[in-house]
Design a protein around this motif. Structure first.
Motif, PDB file in Angstrom:
ATOM      1  N   LEU A 188     -14.719  -6.030   6.494  1.00 24.31           N
ATOM      2  CA  LEU A 188     -15.323  -7.070   5.660  1.00 24.31           C
ATOM      3  C   LEU A 188     -16.303  -6.458   4.663  1.00 24.31           C
ATOM      4  N   LEU A 189     -17.132  -5.550   5.125  1.00 26.37           N
ATOM      5  CA  LEU A 189     -18.080  -4.879   4.234  1.00 26.37           C
ATOM      6  C   LEU A 189     -17.356  -4.039   3.187  1.00 26.37           C
ATOM      7  N   PHE A 190     -16.314  -3.336   3.620  1.00 26.32           N
ATOM      8  CA  PHE A 190     -15.516  -2.499   2.722  1.00 26.32           C
ATOM      9  C   PHE A 190     -14.892  -3.352   1.607  1.00 26.32           C
ATOM     10  N   THR A 191     -14.344  -4.489   1.996  1.00 26.28           N
ATOM     11  CA  THR A 191     -13.696  -5.392   1.032  1.00 26.28           C
ATOM     12  C   THR A 191     -14.712  -5.972   0.056  1.00 26.28           C
ATOM     13  N   ARG A 192     -15.868  -6.355   0.575  1.00 25.15           N
ATOM     14  CA  ARG A 192     -16.907  -6.947  -0.277  1.00 25.15           C
ATOM     15  C   ARG A 192     -17.396  -5.962  -1.332  1.00 25.15           C
ATOM     16  N   VAL A 193     -17.538  -4.705  -0.931  1.00 27.78           N
ATOM     17  CA  VAL A 193     -18.017  -3.675  -1.869  1.00 27.78           C
ATOM     18  C   VAL A 193     -16.976  -3.383  -2.946  1.00 27.78           C
ATOM     19  N   LEU A 194     -15.701  -3.347  -2.561  1.00 29.50           N
ATOM     20  CA  LEU A 194     -14.647  -2.920  -3.486  1.00 29.50           C
ATOM     21  C   LEU A 194     -14.077  -4.042  -4.355  1.00 29.50           C
ATOM     22  N   SER A 195     -14.239  -5.305  -3.940  1.00 31.65           N
ATOM     23  CA  SER A 195     -13.601  -6.423  -4.659  1.00 31.65           C
ATOM     24  C   SER A 195     -13.969  -6.500  -6.139  1.00 31.65           C
ATOM     25  N   PRO A 196     -15.253  -6.363  -6.526  1.00 32.81           N
ATOM     26  CA  PRO A 196     -15.570  -6.423  -7.968  1.00 32.81           C
ATOM     27  C   PRO A 196     -14.842  -5.342  -8.764  1.00 32.81           C
ATOM     28  N   LEU A 197     -14.703  -4.146  -8.170  1.00 37.09           N
ATOM     29  CA  LEU A 197     -14.004  -3.061  -8.869  1.00 37.09           C
ATOM     30  C   LEU A 197     -12.520  -3.375  -9.009  1.00 37.09           C
ATOM     31  N   GLU A 253      -2.406   3.844 -22.924  1.00 37.24           N
ATOM     32  CA  GLU A 253      -3.573   3.109 -22.440  1.00 37.24           C
ATOM     33  C   GLU A 253      -3.175   2.146 -21.329  1.00 37.24           C
ATOM     34  N   ASN A 254      -2.036   1.461 -21.533  1.00 34.76           N
ATOM     35  CA  ASN A 254      -1.550   0.533 -20.503  1.00 34.76           C
ATOM     36  C   ASN A 254      -1.165   1.281 -19.232  1.00 34.76           C
ATOM     37  N   TYR A 255      -0.552   2.462 -19.419  1.00 32.91           N
ATOM     38  CA  TYR A 255      -0.182   3.289 -18.257  1.00 32.91           C
ATOM     39  C   TYR A 255      -1.433   3.699 -17.474  1.00 32.91           C
ATOM     40  N   ALA A 256      -2.483   4.093 -18.205  1.00 33.71           N
ATOM     41  CA  ALA A 256      -3.717   4.530 -17.542  1.00 33.71           C
ATOM     42  C   ALA A 256      -4.374   3.385 -16.777  1.00 33.71           C
ATOM     43  N   THR A 257      -4.458   2.213 -17.411  1.00 38.16           N
ATOM     44  CA  THR A 257      -5.089   1.074 -16.731  1.00 38.16           C
ATOM     45  C   THR A 257      -4.228   0.579 -15.572  1.00 38.16           C
ATOM     46  N   ALA A 258      -2.891   0.633 -15.731  1.00 41.20           N
ATOM     47  CA  ALA A 258      -1.998   0.203 -14.650  1.00 41.20           C
ATOM     48  C   ALA A 258      -2.105   1.157 -13.458  1.00 41.20           C
ATOM     49  N   THR A 259      -2.194   2.441 -13.748  1.00 39.96           N
ATOM     50  CA  THR A 259      -2.345   3.435 -12.669  1.00 39.96           C
ATOM     51  C   THR A 259      -3.674   3.251 -11.948  1.00 39.96           C
ATOM     52  N   SER A 260      -4.726   3.061 -12.736  1.00 41.41           N
ATOM     53  CA  SER A 260      -6.050   2.852 -12.156  1.00 41.41           C
ATOM     54  C   SER A 260      -6.077   1.596 -11.288  1.00 41.41           C
ATOM     55  N   ALA A 261      -5.470   0.510 -11.795  1.00 39.85           N
ATOM     56  CA  ALA A 261      -5.417  -0.733 -11.019  1.00 39.85           C
ATOM     57  C   ALA A 261      -4.556  -0.564  -9.777  1.00 39.85           C
ATOM     58  N   GLY A 262      -3.431   0.157  -9.924  1.00 40.61           N
ATOM     59  CA  GLY A 262      -2.537   0.366  -8.783  1.00 40.61           C
ATOM     60  C   GLY A 262      -3.197   1.129  -7.663  1.00 40.61           C
ATOM     61  N   ILE A 263      -3.978   2.143  -8.033  1.00 40.47           N
ATOM     62  CA  ILE A 263      -4.675   2.951  -7.008  1.00 40.47           C
ATOM     63  C   ILE A 263      -5.681   2.098  -6.247  1.00 40.47           C
ATOM     64  N   ILE A 264      -6.500   1.354  -6.988  1.00 44.70           N
ATOM     65  CA  ILE A 264      -7.525   0.541  -6.328  1.00 44.70           C
ATOM     66  C   ILE A 264      -6.896  -0.614  -5.558  1.00 44.70           C
ATOM     67  N   ASN A 265      -5.752  -1.124  -6.062  1.00 46.86           N
ATOM     68  CA  ASN A 265      -5.077  -2.222  -5.365  1.00 46.86           C
ATOM     69  C   ASN A 265      -4.524  -1.778  -4.012  1.00 46.86           C
ATOM     70  N   ASN A 266      -4.105  -0.517  -3.915  1.00 44.09           N
ATOM     71  CA  ASN A 266      -3.456  -0.029  -2.694  1.00 44.09           C
ATOM     72  C   ASN A 266      -4.407   0.688  -1.743  1.00 44.09           C
ATOM     73  N   VAL A 267      -5.681   0.752  -2.100  1.00 44.88           N
ATOM     74  CA  VAL A 267      -6.609   1.475  -1.239  1.00 44.88           C
ATOM     75  C   VAL A 267      -6.916   0.696   0.036  1.00 44.88           C
ATOM     76  N   PHE A 268      -6.728  -0.635  -0.017  1.00 44.22           N
ATOM     77  CA  PHE A 268      -7.043  -1.456   1.155  1.00 44.22           C
ATOM     78  C   PHE A 268      -6.070  -1.220   2.309  1.00 44.22           C
ATOM     79  N   THR A 269      -4.776  -1.121   1.997  1.00 46.02           N
ATOM     80  CA  THR A 269      -3.749  -1.115   3.041  1.00 46.02           C
ATOM     81  C   THR A 269      -3.935  -0.013   4.083  1.00 46.02           C
ATOM     82  N   PRO A 270      -4.057   1.263   3.697  1.00 45.33           N
ATOM     83  CA  PRO A 270      -4.223   2.301   4.728  1.00 45.33           C
ATOM     84  C   PRO A 270      -5.507   2.146   5.540  1.00 45.33           C
ATOM     85  N   VAL A 271      -6.593   1.713   4.898  1.00 40.95           N
ATOM     86  CA  VAL A 271      -7.861   1.529   5.614  1.00 40.95           C
ATOM     87  C   VAL A 271      -7.737   0.396   6.627  1.00 40.95           C
TER      88      VAL A 271
END
Length: 586
Positions: free
Chosen positions: A187-196, A244-262
């Motif tokens: 819960l704490l992990f999700t709360r910290v990362l959600s704005p990003l 630019e779209n590739y960079a933002t999509a990659t950045s979003a993809g990384i942060i979007n998938n960080v939750f699953t393994p944790v």
């Protein structure tokens, strides 16, 4: 007013996210009953699901170990019945949510499009078409995907976790605390990362809109690209926005998938704690094997949704980022407000500029303290060098913009006090680049004209003959039935101007503004247009902007427009002298 959607302060946007979320619920108020029904079904479905481990554990302890096969069959039948009921509820729930999602998508897109129609031209000057299309299509679709696909899983997961948590704590409080401890860290992990997560997804949506705008611009101007053989230029521009779209999509993809393994790691730690502590309790005689199996199942019912929520939370953040971008449009208000009507001045001129100043957003002032009058029934010409302010003056006459200072009067009343319907019935405007809709010529020329909207082709042709427009219509092989495809080269710019001319004349306005309306028309046709203008009622005032000298030589009065000032030029010869003097100076 600043209407640029991509220049708004992101900090301010984040601070209003809570308010925007409340507005979202207000927008979908028609679906509240359907959503409550869905949640009611979901509660029943989750209650049945969460009961299954308890029934399994009870059956193991009371019938499996005692080898009571009749009891096993009885409780197996009970489980089968629960599964069938759950299947029906799940189907019903999925069907209803899918319908809610599609209705919401329709409603949101309609709301955005209606809002776009209410906004002034200044808004469209400051925002790219491709970005607006992306907001209507892509961003609303992100919300639809969440509501029609993820919302049920999201709410169902929360309910499953609550139910499983209650069972875990009630069966054995200490073991329950040990099982739920990793969830607090999540819960704490999700709360910290959600704005990003939301920030990076918003950046990706913005870059997607930018890429859409670049594609739209390139395709719209492809003829120019070919003519100047500048494919390389547009290829570089597209490559830039694509990167630019590739960079933002990659950045979003990384942060979007960080939750699953944790989330997966924490759930596995929790199951390991249950297994170790549970075996310890069995050895002490405080637990049974069936109860441990039930407990493991409850732990899985608690943590399996958490693994799903890792993905669903990302979808929720993407939906909220999309809603923020949509809200930016829905919250805008037109600065062309209709003011309360004031008494008209007697014997007032048709149009009166009184100390008018004007400048476009983020640009220098174009008109400086301009004052002049235009009387009813006369013909006026605006002449001057390119960029002097002629089209801007015409735009203010038609109230496509409002002055930044001063006042424009129409028939002695502030033009801002007329409703859009009143104003457009009195003022006709033929633009430099007329826009036609896909359809027939008849559909285009009666557009926005309620008088002739229900006329048949024969009736409309008779009206056009009265106005002298039949000679212009004869230039089209199929007459009123001639088909037009917007953006197609099958019809010339000159023909488009003829259609726009017919559309404006049929409105029979008190004031007709012609902004380079004959620029792409041959001399013979121009003479025919002049004949049509002569047939207009005597009270009709004409304002002509033109560079062709023969177009303005019969004007009753000529105004010279240059450097933001409008000067009475007097005679045609005097106006020509002013133009020549300007050319010599420049």
């Amino acid at each position: 007013m600043n209407y640029n959607l991509n220049s708004q302060d992101t900090t301010a946007q984040q601070s209003t996210s809570g308010k925007r979320l409340l507005k979202l619920f207000a927008y979908i108020k028609t679906e509240h009953r359907a959503l409550l029904t869905v949640f009611g079904i979901m509660v029943i479905s989750q209650a049945l699901t969460i009961t299954v481990p308890f029934v399994v554990g009870y059956t193991i302890d009371h019938y499996v170990f005692t080898k009571d096969f009749s009891g096993i069959l009885k409780w197996s039948g009970v489980l089968l019945g629960m599964f069938l009921v759950n299947l029906l509820f799940s189907y019903w729930q999925t069907l209803m949510v899918g319908q809610v999602g599609q209705r919401m998508l329709y409603m949101l897109r309609n709301a955005v499009f209606v809002k776009l129609q209410e906004l002034p031209i200044a808004f469209f000057n400051q925002n790219k078409t491709g970005d607006l299309i992306s907001r209507i299509n892509n961003d609303t679709d992100k919300m639809n995907q969440f509501f029609s696909q993820s919302l049920v899983q999201f709410a169902g997961g929360i309910m499953s976790m609550i139910g499983a948590g209650i069972f875990l704590l009630s069966i054995n409080f200490k073991l329950g605390l040990a099982t739920l401890a990793p969830a607090i860290l999540l819960l704490l992990f999700t709360r910290v990362l959600s704005p990003l997560v939301k920030k990076r997804n918003a950046a990706n949506m913005k870059s997607t809109g930018g890429m859409s705008a670049e594609i739209q611009e390139s395709l719209s101007n492809f003829k120019v690209i070919i003519a100047f053989n500048r494919r390389d230029y547009f290829r570089k521009r597209f490559d830039q926005v694509n990167k630019e779209n590739y960079a933002t999509a990659t950045s979003a993809g990384i942060i979007n998938n960080v939750f699953t393994p944790v989330f997966s790691f924490c759930s596995q730690v929790a199951l390991l704690a249950v297994l170790a502590y549970g075996i310890h309790l069995i050895s002490l005689g405080e637990f049974t094997v069936g109860l441990l199996i039930s407990y493991l199942s409850f732990a899985m019912y608690f943590y399996n949704p958490i693994r799903q929520l890792a993905i669903l939370w990302t979808n929720f953040q993407m939906a909220m980022a999309g809603w923020d971008r949509i809200s930016q449009i829905l919250e805008l208000e037109s600065d062309l407000k209709v003011l309360p009507a004031s008494p008209a001045k007697e014997s007032a001129p048709l149009i009166s500029f009184q100390h008018v100043h004007f400048g476009y957003a983020d640009s220098k002032e174009i008109l400086h303290d301009v004052s002049f009058n235009m009387e009813q029934g006369k013909t006026y010409a605006l002449v001057g060098p390119t960029g002097g302010g002629k089209t801007t003056t015409a735009s203010l006459i038609a109230r496509l913009y409002d002055p930044t200072a001063g006042q424009v009067l129409l028939n002695g009343r502030d033009i801002r006090s007329y409703s859009p319907e009143e104003r457009t019935s009195k003022i006709g405007f033929i633009l430099q680049e007329p826009f036609l809709f896909s359809g027939t010529i008849q559909e285009n020329i009666v557009y926005g004209n309620p008088v002739y909207a229900g006329y048949t082709a024969e009736q409309l042709e008779a009206v056009m003959e009265e106005y002298g427009l039949n000679t212009l219509l004869a230039r089209f092989e199929d007459g009123l039935a001639t088909n037009i495809v917007s953006g197609n080269d099958g019809i010339s710019l000159g023909q488009k101007q003829l259609i726009a001319f017919m559309r404006a004349v049929l409105r029979n306005p008190d004031l007709l503004v012609l902004d380079e309306a004959t620029a792409n028309i041959d001399t013979v046709t121009e003479q025919q247009l002049e004949a049509v203008l002569q047939k207009l009622p005597a009270h009709t005032t004409r304002v002509i902007i033109a560079h062709r000298l023969n177009t303005i030589e019969n004007a009753d009065e000529i105004f010279f427009v240059n450097h933001g000032e409008i000067t009475r030029a007097g005679s045609f010869g005097h106006a020509m002298n002013m133009l020549l003097q300007h050319e010599r100076r420049s």
